[in-house]
Design an enzyme around this catalytic site. Structure first.
Site, short mmCIF file in Angstrom:
data_model
loop_
_atom_site.label_atom_id
_atom_site.label_comp_id
_atom_site.label_asym_id
_atom_site.label_seq_id
_atom_site.Cartn_x
_atom_site.Cartn_y
_atom_site.Cartn_z
N HIS B 245 -2.27 -35.43 23.55
CA HIS B 245 -1.54 -35.37 22.44
C HIS B 245 -0.22 -34.98 22.37
CE1 HIS B 245 -0.42 -33.66 18.36
NE2 HIS B 245 -1.37 -34.09 17.85
N ARG B 296 -1.16 -40.17 19.77
CA ARG B 296 -2.55 -40.22 20.54
C ARG B 296 -2.95 -41.55 20.95
NH1 ARG B 296 -7.10 -37.01 17.48
NH2 ARG B 296 -5.59 -36.30 15.88
N LYS B 299 -3.97 -44.14 17.85
CA LYS B 299 -3.49 -43.67 16.62
C LYS B 299 -2.26 -44.30 16.23
CE LYS B 299 -4.87 -39.70 15.07
NZ LYS B 299 -5.60 -39.36 13.65
N ASP B 302 4.04 -42.25 14.18
CA ASP B 302 4.48 -41.14 13.01
C ASP B 302 5.94 -40.71 13.63
OD1 ASP B 302 5.09 -38.78 11.91
OD2 ASP B 302 3.12 -38.10 11.93
N CYS B 304 7.37 -37.97 13.62
CA CYS B 304 7.90 -36.84 14.15
C CYS B 304 7.77 -37.12 15.49
CB CYS B 304 6.85 -35.88 13.70
SG CYS B 304 5.08 -35.79 14.28
N TYR B 305 6.73 -38.05 16.15
CA TYR B 305 6.74 -38.19 17.49
C TYR B 305 7.93 -38.84 18.30
CZ TYR B 305 1.82 -36.86 16.63
OH TYR B 305 0.77 -36.27 16.25
N ASP B 372 7.13 -39.44 8.02
CA ASP B 372 6.36 -40.00 9.09
C ASP B 372 6.44 -41.47 9.03
OD1 ASP B 372 3.88 -41.18 9.71
OD2 ASP B 372 2.51 -39.88 8.91
N ASP B 379 9.74 -34.42 4.51
CA ASP B 379 9.72 -33.35 4.26
C ASP B 379 10.47 -32.95 5.36
OD1 ASP B 379 8.12 -33.15 6.62
OD2 ASP B 379 6.59 -34.14 5.75
N HIS B 382 9.48 -33.59 9.10
CA HIS B 382 9.79 -34.81 9.57
C HIS B 382 11.18 -35.19 9.66
CE1 HIS B 382 5.66 -35.61 8.82
NE2 HIS B 382 5.66 -36.57 9.78
#
Lengths: 331, 488
Positions: B245, B296, B299, B302, B304-305, B372, B379, B382
């Site tokens: 992850h 992942r 998936k 996003d 934030c990654y 995201d 938010d 993020h």
């Protein structure tokens, strides 16, 4: 956040709480970046701080922490205090497990609901129904990280034969539904190769290789299945070269026609109709086979990496160039 | 292999074998591509600043009650977003921030998610990092009011026999907590060999067959001879709890880099860097997903990654993974026009250009703040991790051997302190990270440039240096501009 029902009574208005002195969060500080609390939340957490201050552990603390948790399931201090209270007053942990079922389903993505369950389950030492409950939770969100890691903890911690027994079938079903579910692939690796005291036999390795290859044949661009194949090979120290016959048809541009459709080679299943070839993970795999063969192998791997860099996987151009550079330097 | 020039596909390949995962993937790709077609790759600085100022000064709406136990995070995300955007907070609000943060310090040590809550490793990291940004020495400045003795006692009380740490009393074990503990210990100078004993082995045990790291592993212990012998964690199996992850991998890898200088020369645990790298590069989405990062395998991407995933590459450089420098002549940056995309020499193994485009074109919310992905709302979380992601994609910050030796020569020993050599190592290894002159890549107008962030701490270099120089009682040698190494 769930909306409070109209007949919700704040703790400040509950006669049985009259003896508790609520503690406001900030004393003499005008906080920066504050949260605009609802009156109900402020009330409940003021009383929670009041209880923490006096160290009271009683039945009513369970009522209070439940209200705080319902409004904010990530309030780890409320969970922690609740757990300590349960132990202190000798409350039924079985009832608590039942009670938190609903919370777990409602707040799947919260660390605390799962950790609380873990503490309870470890204390009661009765995991008989847990896997079934978790299956119902995973039906809601089949890739939920907390639920999966918790399921894995349940298996590893209790380590009971009858609990492990059903896991392969369960994973089979999940991968039947969606062969791209990486959580299910990981779980398959966990139950097959990471179980304590079980040496993985050669026939199991073979079975898992065949399983992964069958799934690759259905959707050759599915990275989850390729990662699993690599994982099994790495785990069993099997050279990648052992899979060259299998991989090669996936690196071509067309789905090969089987000469005799009556003969199915389970070890080397061919890509299904509809496959988009060449498949990037197959080219990568073939290059990996060549790379370990020394200088001549590297010479064969380089055009494969170049094709990835320039045509088939251009977003990772830098990585494929890095691989070429590393291989040339090492050869 | 025959080479046919096909146009890039619009969707990730599903091999005409659709499943729930591939259907969701398709939907997302359509949304992302529609967004890319509309916008320009310009960082809307003023909209984001307004978003941040509103959160900081006015506060967060009631839906943030779900983060009432993460108040230090709300503070840190907001303050560090300002720092990445090269904006300093005014003295009055700085003092209010310090006073707020100090209200979270627990009487028994460490920081809590809010006043009156229990001490916890995660808010401890967020509080100390926030203090690195706004704090100062002296009365009321925060730094000298951190109770380091109690903090150390708290850390030791959370330590488990397998080398891991629980995040709080009766709390869970996971690599986020260990990352937060190590950064906190580094910053305020409380690292000891006892504190980190066996921790590297725990981190290594979290690496999965895919190459990335899981949240935790499950320990098995050898039977004890008697009750007084310490528990011995068996080296195998240590099954992973959860799949590889991005968030956990960043934390585990950063923890590994923080622990590496203290590994014994013999018998040290190890991680598989090659497999980790392969997994890490595969987290970057293809052109169909505009080059954003996922957390992942299979998936959705996003924003934030961008930090958790993109940030891993700077850390991998500390483990010897450095991209191949192209033999292209260097072009000075000022030659690039204000809107022209400038491509310099790029040593990175991930696609820095694509990730910047992803953030600029899809992660910015038109009303300010980052997110995201569309059509989600922005938010605080993020906003920081998209901006920090933009920062790692723009700047290449690596451990500089030259800076390391400067720091070593300038070190003032404190022989009266038991672990002075440990302190020296921690200080020099943490602060030798430097940005190489001329190695930044800015997509879009020059005004898109944001500050570089320390790859281990996610603080600016200045803030990292300031707080560490204070706690280690050192004077930092002046930084000289690092010239790029000669190109062959």
């Amino acid at each position: 956040m769930p909306v409070q029902s109209e007949d919700y009574v704040p703790f400040a208005q509950r006669p049985e709480w009259a003896d508790v002195v609520p503690v406001p969060q900030y004393d003499g500080v005008q906080p920066l970046a504050p949260i605009f609390y609802t009156p109900e939340y402020k009330d409940a957490t003021d009383y929670f701080r009041g209880i923490v201050k006096t160290g009271e552990m009683s039945e009513r603390v369970l009522v209070l922490t439940e209200e705080v948790i319902r409004m904010n399931p990530a309030h780890y201090s409320a969970w922690q205090y609740r757990y300590r209270t349960l132990l202190a007053i000798n409350a039924s942990l079985k009832d608590e497990l039942e009670f938190t079922k609903g919370l777990a389903i409602a707040h799947l993505k919260t660390y605390q609901v799962w950790h609380h369950r873990r503490l309870l389950l470890a204390a009661t030492n009765d995991p008989a129904d847990e896997l079934r409950f978790l299956e119902s939770v995973l039906n809601v969100d089949v890739k939920n990280y907390h639920t999966w890691s918790y399921r894995q903890w349940v298996l590893a911690h209790f380590d009971r034969e009858e609990m492990w027994a059903g896991e392969v079938d369960y994973v089979d079903r999940l991968l039947e539904e969606d062969l791209r579910n990486n959580s299910a692939w990981h779980h398959r690796f966990f139950i097959t190769f990471q179980r304590a005291g079980k040496d993985t036999r050669e026939d199991v390795v073979k079975r898992e290789l065949v399983f992964a290859k069958q799934k690759i044949a259905l959707a050759p661009n599915n990275m989850s299945a390729w990662n699993y194949l690599r994982g099994v090979l790495d785990y069993s120290h099997t050279p990648y070269a052992s899979q060259e016959d299998f991989v090669r048809p996936y690196t071509g541009t067309q789905v090969p026609l089987s000469f005799d459709s009556d003969v199915i080679d389970v070890e080397n299943p061919l890509p299904s109709e509809g496959s988009r070839l060449p498949a990037v993970p197959a080219i990568e795999f073939l290059a990996d086979i060549y790379e370990v063969e020394g200088k001549e192998g590297v010479d064969e791997a380089i055009p494969l990496w170049k094709s990835l860099a320039e045509e088939h996987d251009t977003i990772r151009k830098k990585y494929w160039e890095y691989r070429i550079h590393e291989a040339v330097t090492a050869a | 292999m025959t080479s046919v020039n096909q146009p890039l596909p619009k969707h990730a390949l599903d091999d005409e074998y659709p499943t729930k995962t591939s259907a969701l993937q398709r939907e997302t790709e359509d949304i992302l591509q529609a967004h890319v077609a509309q916008g320009a790759p310009t960082l809307d600085r003023s909209a984001h600043l307004q978003f941040l100022i509103r959160n900081l000064v006015q506060g967060f709406p009631a839906r943030y009650i779900s983060q009432d136990a993460s108040q230090p995070w709300l503070m840190y995300w907001t303050l560090q977003s300002f720092s990445v955007l090269q904006v300093a907070v005014d003295p009055v609000n700085k003092q209010r921030a310090i006073d707020t943060i100090m209200a979270w310090q627990h009487p028994d040590g460490g920081f809590a998610g809010g006043s009156g809550q229990a001490a916890h490793l995660l808010p401890t990291y967020a509080s100390i990092c926030s203090l690195a940004i706004v704090g100062r020495p002296g009365p009321g400045g925060g730094w000298d009011q951190i109770d380091r003795e109690k903090l150390y006692k708290l850390f030791m009380s959370l330590k488990q026999p397998d080398g891991s740490f629980i995040v709080s009393e009766h709390g869970e074990v996971d690599v986020r907590g260990i990352y937060c503990l190590l950064v906190s210990a580094y910053l305020v100078d409380i690292l000891t060999p006892e504190l980190i004993e066996d921790t590297a082995a725990f981190i290594a045990s979290c690496q999965t067959y895919e190459g990335g790291f899981a949240s935790a592993s499950h320990p098995y212990y050898a039977a004890q001879e008697d009750k007084n012998t310490p528990l011995q964690c068996i080296s195998s199996p240590r099954p992973n709890l959860g799949e590889a992850h991005g968030g956990y991998t960043y934390c585990a890898l950063a923890a590994w880099v923080l622990l590496k200088p203290f590994l014994p020369e013999e018998g040290a645990p190890s991680i598989d860097v090659k497999r980790l790298l392969r997994w890490a590069v595969n987290m970057q989405g293809s052109e169909t997903e505009v080059g954003g990062f996922r957390g992942r395998t299979n998936k959705l991407i996003d924003g934030c990654y961008s930090w958790w995933g993109g940030g891993e590459f700077a850390l991998l450089e500390a483990l010897g993974v450095s991209g191949h420098r192209e033999h292209a002549p260097l072009r000075p940056q000022h030659e690039a026009g204000p809107t022209e995309e400038w491509v310099g020499s790029d040593d990175s193994v991930f696609n820095r250009d694509a990730m910047q485009r992803f953030i600029l074109l899809t992660a910015q919310h038109p009303a300010g703040g980052l997110r995201d992905k569309p059509p989600k709302h922005p938010d605080a979380y993020h906003t920081l991790y998209c901006l920090a992601g933009l920062s790692v994609a723009q700047h290449r910050v690596t451990q500089s051997p030259a800076r390391r030796s400067e720091l070593r020569s300038a070190w003032t020993p404190k022989p009266e302190i038991k672990y002075d050599m440990v302190r020296k190592t921690a200080f020099t290894e943490a602060l030798c990270w430097s940005e190489e002159e001329g190695s930044s890549i800015i997509i879009g107008p020059a005004s898109n440039r944001v500050n570089a962030s320390h790859p281990l701490f996610n603080l600016t270099m200045t803030h990292s240096e300031g707080i560490m120089a204070h706690f280690y009682k050192q004077t930092l040698p002046k930084r000289f501009v690092r010239a790029p190494p000669k190109v062959a």
